[in-house]
Design a protein around this motif. Sequence first.
Motif, PDB file in Angstrom:
ATOM      1  N   LEU A 174       0.769  -1.139  -0.099  1.00  0.00           N
ATOM      2  CA  LEU A 174       0.064  -0.059   0.046  1.00  0.00           C
ATOM      3  C   LEU A 174       0.896   1.370   0.009  1.00  0.00           C
ATOM      4  N   LYS A 189      -1.193   3.776  -5.840  1.00  0.00           N
ATOM      5  CA  LYS A 189      -1.581   3.128  -7.178  1.00  0.00           C
ATOM      6  C   LYS A 189      -0.700   3.310  -8.298  1.00  0.00           C
ATOM      7  N   VAL A 246      -5.343  -6.546  -2.439  1.00  0.00           N
ATOM      8  CA  VAL A 246      -5.024  -4.964  -2.911  1.00  0.00           C
ATOM      9  C   VAL A 246      -4.780  -4.944  -4.737  1.00  0.00           C
ATOM     10  N   TRP A 277      -7.053  -2.488  -6.826  1.00  0.00           N
ATOM     11  CA  TRP A 277      -6.462  -1.580  -7.749  1.00  0.00           C
ATOM     12  C   TRP A 277      -6.813  -1.971  -9.048  1.00  0.00           C
ATOM     13  N   ALA A 329      -9.655   3.836  -1.191  1.00  0.00           N
ATOM     14  CA  ALA A 329      -9.319   4.005  -2.657  1.00  0.00           C
ATOM     15  C   ALA A 329      -9.956   3.513  -3.513  1.00  0.00           C
ATOM     16  N   ASP A 330     -10.958   2.452  -3.208  1.00  0.00           N
ATOM     17  CA  ASP A 330     -11.873   1.663  -4.021  1.00  0.00           C
ATOM     18  C   ASP A 330     -13.167   2.636  -4.321  1.00  0.00           C
ATOM     19  N   SER A 341     -14.891   3.876  -7.067  1.00  0.00           N
ATOM     20  CA  SER A 341     -15.390   3.006  -8.264  1.00  0.00           C
ATOM     21  C   SER A 341     -16.768   2.710  -8.210  1.00  0.00           C
ATOM     22  N   ARG A 393     -15.294  -7.522  -8.351  1.00  0.00           N
ATOM     23  CA  ARG A 393     -14.475  -6.181  -8.489  1.00  0.00           C
ATOM     24  C   ARG A 393     -14.791  -5.250  -9.679  1.00  0.00           C
TER      25      ARG A 393
END
Length: 749
Positions: free
Chosen positions: A344, A348, A367, A371, A453-454, A457, A700
Amino acid sequence: MQDSSESDSRKLLGRLRDTLAEDTGSQERLDHITHLIADSMRTEVCSIYLFRDNDTLELCATEGLKAEAVHQTRMRIGEGLVGRVARSKQTINSADAPSERGFRYMPETGEEIYSSFLGLPIQRLGDTLGVLVVQSKQARQFSDDEVYALEVVAMVLAEMNELGAFVGEDSAFGLHTHPVLFRGTTGQEGVAEGKVYLHEPRVVVTNPVADDPDVETQRLNEAVDTLRISVDDMLSHLEPGEKDQREVLETYRMFANSRGWMRRMEADITRGLSAEAAVEKEQSVARTRLSSSSDPYMRERLHDLDDLSNRLLRILTGQGHETGAEMPENAVLIARNIGPGELLDYGKNLSGIVLEQGSVGSHAAVVARAWAIPLVIHADRITTEALNGDHILIDGDQGIVHLRPEENVARAFREKIAMQAQAVERYVGLVDLPTDTTCGKRIQLHMNAGLMADLPSLTSSGAEGVGLFRTELQFLIRNKVPRRGELASLYGRVMDAARGKRVAFRTLDIGSDKVLPYMKPQDEPNPAMGWRAIRVGLDKRGVMRMQLQALIRACAGRPLTIMFPFVAQFEEFRAAKAMLDAELVNEERLGHVLPSDVEVGAMLETPSLAFAPDQFFKETDFISIGGNDLKQFFFAADRENERVRRRYDTLNVSFLTFIRQIVSRCDTHGTPVSFCGEDAGRPVEAVALAAMGVRTLSMRPASIGPVKSVLRKVNLDEVVALVDAAAARGDQSVRAAIVGYLADNGIAV
């Protein structure tokens, strides 16, 4: 009094160093080296065999054998005495070579007149690069001193090879120069092109030979003293509860204070090696010895000794822990293995990840999926071969890595990347459209997440909610249990980012391949079926209660959705739900705002739960089928075992029949059911699952577009008929039938 063998060894190493410095081609350099060794060892023959590929050795230079045999004589690993040395990584010392087991006569070399044979591996850190051989007409058994001297020479040859001494326009050999194909395992699908960035680059020994043994011995002793002080310092700063870290550091201290370790390195220095080369030689010998041990404890000690040796090398070379290289654009991270916190830290900025170790269910894989970058695991020896800045291609779909690819390979790869990019563009227009099939069925597509951070999306992918938020990552990336306030703040930010969309928080799912840094690893023969997930939570109630409190407080009056992982029987769900109910009562008593609504579900990951009493389905608010675990237990096929995991298909008629039975039980009691896992994000599998009655799929974010595109074009009633017909025929799988159906209807996958 100075031992004459030690003096001879130093003279030979000095001459080898001078040869390395000469401005000559690599073949000329190899020829000169074989002459020097034969002269020093007083033998008629010295030959160097190097690996042409993983299975083939080639005679690359010789003094004494026929010159025309160079680059013509080849043998498979295990073939002849040279092949035996390469396979076993052990020395063969024989006064009568033709009588040895496995001897193979090579007429083109003219070696029939030589009786004695001494062959030993040229290796670096356990990786065999070739074989060094001396032979003589006289039937002689080489002495221990002679064998030892040649081992030191082989070590220097390995370092010379690492430094590129045998690589040039006139050579097809050596590491780090030519295209290499690695076949690993898919950790995360996707393709990428980029430049290598090594997580922990090797410490390259640039001065394998030294003139003054006294100076080198002093350098070694000073470095070891520094190492011992640093280990003692780390031990002194440990907290009382950090037992596992203490055990590791105590092992380091034991190695660092080993007199045998020091004596062996000092002896190598006396022979003419530098302090750095002596450390690396001892590391290579230990690697070869310990890696072949059948004792898991001894193999684990290899990791400890490796780490300690690398620390010592960094002290000696002053290279520190930094790579010394800037991260390039389109960086592809290469590592033996990596923890979630370290991964991490890179953010990204990575285009892909390649690991020598790892597992499909590891935190690195979690992870990488979050990403949406390709991950290949089990790429054996890539950390030995790759250098910072090397051109690299990753095909996560096939589990293949091309290092330093040829242009025609790169061109074909770029075409594949371009085709995938065009497909992604096609999905943009579907983001705001519902997933309605042509037969009028509506399928909800949710996304999986585990990081803040997801969450963006949720909007960009068109997901209708978060079907699974993995809460263990916040525990895995810390060296101690996170505080309740930290977790409450994080969970609150997750809900804020979801903007009212449903987020299903899975309680801590640890154990199996996800071991917390501060939790004592359990020595279990089959950890996937051991002490993990809800079993840990019910035994370690303090951690479970703290997490439930954090989730309740994070809601601040908003709805809360919780699901418990790996529930195998009704009583486990009841016990976990009772803990949640008790915390809700306690939080209200403390004056905290309660959630406006609470949904409590269970992950169905074991076949046993599918046969739970009706009361279970009445009491649970929803069921999430955990496809990855359920499939491995249904087929009794470990998903970490490459020999078996690909033998069993999700579209197996028996597995689909089982999914249909679960859906039927849920429908009978009005219990919502979803399917969560890798298969949910594969269009063909998603079609089959939806046909079995699953109306919510969680995957995902990058998979939502492709799955939605296909589902909006299919008639599920027709797919059900295909499955029923296949079952009636006794077919094992319906994959071919569904793929054919999609093709016949012009539906691209």
